[in-house]
Design a protein around this motif. Sequence first.
Motif, PDB file in Angstrom:
ATOM      1  N   GLY A   1     -18.552   6.533  13.571  1.00  0.00           N
ATOM      2  CA  GLY A   1     -17.127   6.809  13.679  1.00  0.00           C
ATOM      3  C   GLY A   1     -16.408   6.478  12.391  1.00  0.00           C
ATOM      4  N   GLY A   2     -15.189   6.930  12.312  1.00  0.00           N
ATOM      5  CA  GLY A   2     -14.367   6.678  11.140  1.00  0.00           C
ATOM      6  C   GLY A   2     -13.112   5.924  11.507  1.00  0.00           C
ATOM      7  N   GLY A   3     -12.546   5.254  10.539  1.00  0.00           N
ATOM      8  CA  GLY A   3     -11.309   4.518  10.729  1.00  0.00           C
ATOM      9  C   GLY A   3     -10.866   3.948   9.405  1.00  0.00           C
ATOM     10  N   TYR A   4     -10.151   2.851   9.450  1.00  0.00           N
ATOM     11  CA  TYR A   4      -9.670   2.196   8.236  1.00  0.00           C
ATOM     12  C   TYR A   4     -10.048   0.723   8.271  1.00  0.00           C
ATOM     13  CZ  TYR A   4      -6.903   6.064   6.364  1.00  0.00           C
ATOM     14  OH  TYR A   4      -6.520   7.245   5.802  1.00  0.00           O
ATOM     15  N   ILE A   5     -10.277   0.159   7.098  1.00  0.00           N
ATOM     16  CA  ILE A   5     -10.444  -1.285   6.964  1.00  0.00           C
ATOM     17  C   ILE A   5      -9.290  -1.817   6.118  1.00  0.00           C
ATOM     18  CG2 ILE A   5     -12.936  -1.268   7.226  1.00  0.00           C
ATOM     19  CD1 ILE A   5     -13.202  -1.431   4.203  1.00  0.00           C
ATOM     20  N   TYR A   6      -8.976  -3.093   6.316  1.00  0.00           N
ATOM     21  CA  TYR A   6      -7.885  -3.661   5.540  1.00  0.00           C
ATOM     22  C   TYR A   6      -8.150  -5.128   5.232  1.00  0.00           C
ATOM     23  CZ  TYR A   6      -6.244  -5.239  10.178  1.00  0.00           C
ATOM     24  OH  TYR A   6      -6.148  -5.808  11.432  1.00  0.00           O
ATOM     25  N   ASN A   7      -7.562  -5.574   4.150  1.00  0.00           N
ATOM     26  CA  ASN A   7      -7.679  -6.962   3.701  1.00  0.00           C
ATOM     27  C   ASN A   7      -6.653  -7.788   4.474  1.00  0.00           C
ATOM     28  OD1 ASN A   7      -7.482  -9.429   2.303  1.00  0.00           O
ATOM     29  ND2 ASN A   7      -8.018  -8.472   0.348  1.00  0.00           N
ATOM     30  N   LYS A   8      -7.083  -8.313   5.620  1.00  0.00           N
ATOM     31  CA  LYS A   8      -6.129  -9.004   6.490  1.00  0.00           C
ATOM     32  C   LYS A   8      -5.631 -10.314   5.865  1.00  0.00           C
ATOM     33  CE  LYS A   8      -9.765 -11.151   9.328  1.00  0.00           C
ATOM     34  NZ  LYS A   8     -10.357 -11.225  10.701  1.00  0.00           N
ATOM     35  N   ALA A   9      -6.476 -10.927   5.039  1.00  0.00           N
ATOM     36  CA  ALA A   9      -6.067 -12.185   4.405  1.00  0.00           C
ATOM     37  C   ALA A   9      -4.909 -11.964   3.444  1.00  0.00           C
ATOM     38  CB  ALA A   9      -7.256 -12.806   3.670  1.00  0.00           C
ATOM     39  N   ASP A  10      -5.004 -10.939   2.592  1.00  0.00           N
ATOM     40  CA  ASP A  10      -3.939 -10.703   1.621  1.00  0.00           C
ATOM     41  C   ASP A  10      -2.717 -10.032   2.229  1.00  0.00           C
ATOM     42  OD1 ASP A  10      -5.350 -11.936  -0.316  1.00  0.00           O
ATOM     43  OD2 ASP A  10      -5.792 -10.169  -1.514  1.00  0.00           O
ATOM     44  N   ILE A  11      -2.918  -9.258   3.290  1.00  0.00           N
ATOM     45  CA  ILE A  11      -1.765  -8.699   3.995  1.00  0.00           C
ATOM     46  C   ILE A  11      -0.895  -9.828   4.542  1.00  0.00           C
ATOM     47  CG2 ILE A  11      -1.117  -7.521   6.144  1.00  0.00           C
ATOM     48  CD1 ILE A  11      -3.207  -5.413   5.496  1.00  0.00           C
ATOM     49  N   GLU A  12      -1.543 -10.845   5.087  1.00  0.00           N
ATOM     50  CA  GLU A  12      -0.800 -12.010   5.582  1.00  0.00           C
ATOM     51  C   GLU A  12      -0.181 -12.778   4.419  1.00  0.00           C
ATOM     52  OE1 GLU A  12      -1.553 -16.113   8.186  1.00  0.00           O
ATOM     53  OE2 GLU A  12      -3.153 -14.627   7.934  1.00  0.00           O
ATOM     54  N   LYS A  13      -0.941 -12.949   3.349  1.00  0.00           N
ATOM     55  CA  LYS A  13      -0.467 -13.702   2.192  1.00  0.00           C
ATOM     56  C   LYS A  13       0.818 -13.127   1.612  1.00  0.00           C
ATOM     57  CE  LYS A  13      -1.858 -14.846  -2.560  1.00  0.00           C
ATOM     58  NZ  LYS A  13      -2.969 -14.762  -3.549  1.00  0.00           N
ATOM     59  N   TYR A  14       0.908 -11.793   1.551  1.00  0.00           N
ATOM     60  CA  TYR A  14       2.071 -11.160   0.933  1.00  0.00           C
ATOM     61  C   TYR A  14       3.141 -10.740   1.948  1.00  0.00           C
ATOM     62  CZ  TYR A  14      -0.534 -11.117  -3.433  1.00  0.00           C
ATOM     63  OH  TYR A  14      -1.222 -11.497  -4.564  1.00  0.00           O
ATOM     64  N   GLY A  15       2.989 -11.169   3.189  1.00  0.00           N
ATOM     65  CA  GLY A  15       4.026 -10.937   4.193  1.00  0.00           C
ATOM     66  C   GLY A  15       4.168  -9.507   4.643  1.00  0.00           C
ATOM     67  N   LEU A  16       3.062  -8.752   4.651  1.00  0.00           N
ATOM     68  CA  LEU A  16       3.087  -7.362   5.107  1.00  0.00           C
ATOM     69  C   LEU A  16       2.691  -7.275   6.576  1.00  0.00           C
ATOM     70  CD1 LEU A  16       1.395  -5.833   1.967  1.00  0.00           C
ATOM     71  CD2 LEU A  16       3.699  -5.259   2.758  1.00  0.00           C
ATOM     72  N   THR A  17       3.142  -6.216   7.246  1.00  0.00           N
ATOM     73  CA  THR A  17       2.757  -5.976   8.633  1.00  0.00           C
ATOM     74  C   THR A  17       1.416  -5.265   8.659  1.00  0.00           C
ATOM     75  OG1 THR A  17       5.072  -5.774   9.313  1.00  0.00           O
ATOM     76  CG2 THR A  17       3.395  -4.881  10.804  1.00  0.00           C
ATOM     77  N   PRO A  18       0.398  -5.837   9.276  1.00  0.00           N
ATOM     78  CA  PRO A  18      -0.923  -5.205   9.260  1.00  0.00           C
ATOM     79  C   PRO A  18      -0.969  -3.946  10.117  1.00  0.00           C
ATOM     80  CG  PRO A  18      -0.936  -7.108  10.702  1.00  0.00           C
ATOM     81  CD  PRO A  18       0.397  -7.111  10.006  1.00  0.00           C
ATOM     82  N   PRO A  19      -1.884  -3.027   9.810  1.00  0.00           N
ATOM     83  CA  PRO A  19      -2.065  -1.858  10.667  1.00  0.00           C
ATOM     84  C   PRO A  19      -2.457  -2.281  12.073  1.00  0.00           C
ATOM     85  CG  PRO A  19      -3.261  -1.606   8.595  1.00  0.00           C
ATOM     86  CD  PRO A  19      -2.815  -3.038   8.673  1.00  0.00           C
ATOM     87  N   SER A  20      -2.038  -1.528  13.063  1.00  0.00           N
ATOM     88  CA  SER A  20      -2.376  -1.851  14.439  1.00  0.00           C
ATOM     89  C   SER A  20      -2.860  -0.600  15.163  1.00  0.00           C
ATOM     90  CB  SER A  20      -1.160  -2.448  15.170  1.00  0.00           C
ATOM     91  OG  SER A  20      -0.070  -1.540  15.149  1.00  0.00           O
ATOM     92  N   LYS A  21      -3.472  -0.801  16.294  1.00  0.00           N
ATOM     93  CA  LYS A  21      -4.065   0.288  17.059  1.00  0.00           C
ATOM     94  C   LYS A  21      -3.076   1.429  17.262  1.00  0.00           C
ATOM     95  CE  LYS A  21      -6.358   1.305  21.463  1.00  0.00           C
ATOM     96  NZ  LYS A  21      -6.805   0.750  22.758  1.00  0.00           N
ATOM     97  N   ASN A  22      -3.570   2.639  17.014  1.00  0.00           N
ATOM     98  CA  ASN A  22      -2.791   3.877  17.188  1.00  0.00           C
ATOM     99  C   ASN A  22      -1.577   3.950  16.272  1.00  0.00           C
ATOM    100  OD1 ASN A  22      -4.666   4.637  19.132  1.00  0.00           O
ATOM    101  ND2 ASN A  22      -3.415   3.940  20.834  1.00  0.00           N
ATOM    102  N   TRP A  23      -1.669   3.300  15.111  1.00  0.00           N
ATOM    103  CA  TRP A  23      -0.584   3.435  14.132  1.00  0.00           C
ATOM    104  C   TRP A  23      -0.472   4.895  13.731  1.00  0.00           C
ATOM    105  CZ3 TRP A  23      -1.679   1.947   8.405  1.00  0.00           C
ATOM    106  CH2 TRP A  23      -2.974   2.309   8.050  1.00  0.00           C
ATOM    107  N   THR A  24       0.676   5.307  13.244  1.00  0.00           N
ATOM    108  CA  THR A  24       0.934   6.711  12.933  1.00  0.00           C
ATOM    109  C   THR A  24       0.850   6.959  11.429  1.00  0.00           C
ATOM    110  OG1 THR A  24       3.314   6.409  12.654  1.00  0.00           O
ATOM    111  CG2 THR A  24       2.502   6.818  14.902  1.00  0.00           C
ATOM    112  N   TRP A  25       0.875   8.229  11.050  1.00  0.00           N
ATOM    113  CA  TRP A  25       0.914   8.568   9.636  1.00  0.00           C
ATOM    114  C   TRP A  25       2.196   8.052   8.997  1.00  0.00           C
ATOM    115  CZ3 TRP A  25      -2.788  10.122   6.417  1.00  0.00           C
ATOM    116  CH2 TRP A  25      -3.966  10.611   6.974  1.00  0.00           C
ATOM    117  N   ASP A  26       3.289   8.069   9.758  1.00  0.00           N
ATOM    118  CA  ASP A  26       4.532   7.492   9.223  1.00  0.00           C
ATOM    119  C   ASP A  26       4.354   6.000   8.948  1.00  0.00           C
ATOM    120  OD1 ASP A  26       5.839   9.905   9.300  1.00  0.00           O
ATOM    121  OD2 ASP A  26       6.773   9.550  11.253  1.00  0.00           O
TER     122      ASP A  26
END
Length: 455
Positions: free
Chosen positions: A172-197
């Motif tokens: 299957g295909g999907g996305y991976i993300y750096n959850k440690a740095d997303i938290e470090k820089y105060g970003l909202t991480p991707p979540s299930k069924n996120w949209t293109w927007d």
Amino acid sequence: MTRQFTQRSLAMVLMLCLIFVAACSGNNGGNNGGGNSGGNKDAGAEGKTEGEGGEQAEAKPVTLRIMWGGSQERHDNTLKVLELYSQKFPHVKFQPEYAAVQGYFEKLVTLSAAKNLPDIVHMDMAIMEQYVKRGQLLDVSDVDLSGLVDSKLLDAIKFDGKLYGIPTSLNGGGYIYNKADIEKYGLTPPSKNWTWDDYFKFAEDARQKLPKDRYGIQDQSRAWFHFQTYQMANGKGPVFPGDGTVHIDKDLWMKLQQIYMKYRSEDIVPPADKTVSFKEGDPQMDPIASGAVLVTGATVASAGVVENLMPGKIGVVNDPTAAEGGGWSQPTLFWSVAENSDNKEEALKFAKWFLEDPEAGKIMKTARGIPLNEEAWKAIEPELLPGQKLGKDMLEMGREMGQKFYPLPAGAQDFEKIYNSEMEAVMFKKQTIEKAFDKIMAAAKDAEGKMAEVK
């Protein structure tokens, strides 16, 4: 590589093997003729077959040529499975041949041209069609896979309603993300069924919070598969729908390319020279592991590879969605039996056993993707490393809104190359997106003609 779906379509689970060896061993010592049945169901662990009147007779010795491609882990585990099979069925020996992905595909082309495919051949959904059209793979539609593969998955892997291989695993295909740095820089991480927007908003927010030389997402404008994912999610269907045509919705294509053009000008995605130098799975050049980007596309196999480079720091999510969902989850790897084989019955018997035997699944672990056999998965799950479990998490994440996998069809390889090169020219400001679109559509027409010629 970047989110280069051009390579994803070749092999989802085949992607991102770092070091491979090519080897060949054994001698072809058998010639046991067989029909197109689902295998010798009466053969037992002592190599017995049921003869006339129900008496037990010695099975005829047979050596099966078997060939596959992939990583060193896949080679090692498959050899152990072959040894197990020969222990259970002593009349069967194997002549194994294996290689790294690229070398394997090249060898397969050579053997196909010589009409000398092995008895059992590793097939990938991305290349399978050309061998089906040439009549080189056995139709195994009559094999009973009930209880092993659900009907929806079976329908997704058939060609003109027929099955030409026994599936071995889920990909299957999907996305991976750096959850440690997303938290470090105060970003909202991707979540299930996120949209293109959501995807594009993440990229723009990341630019506001990350250091100058780091980025939220990659520039994926040169990958035809990336556009196909976007087009399918928006309800316009695949680029290669399977009817010999190429379908690109111009309005959607222009919209996506204009977004990436804007992002390049505003430093929201990496510059072109950095983008083309990415190499997934390389500690220094992988887009995520190198620290260049926070989110990128992946497959079941590649997610684990990157997690191994960054233990505990990787999260997974499904592809961005729109009105028609997004992403895919289905079998893409198979054991196929060659139509030219003199040992069809024994070869097919092995292929089905490989799928249904929990002990074989326990040996393979995730070297061919996520086992279809749930009993095998339950047996190996406690022993898996975190990275190996990520693939299963990705499949589960994308199951609800996943779509069918549409690979690059036979005859369209030149289209893939032209798409990539013309969009690279756009990235480096050597031509406009309008000019690139005209050239890509000309390549699409050429691809349609070549697809019609494939036999």
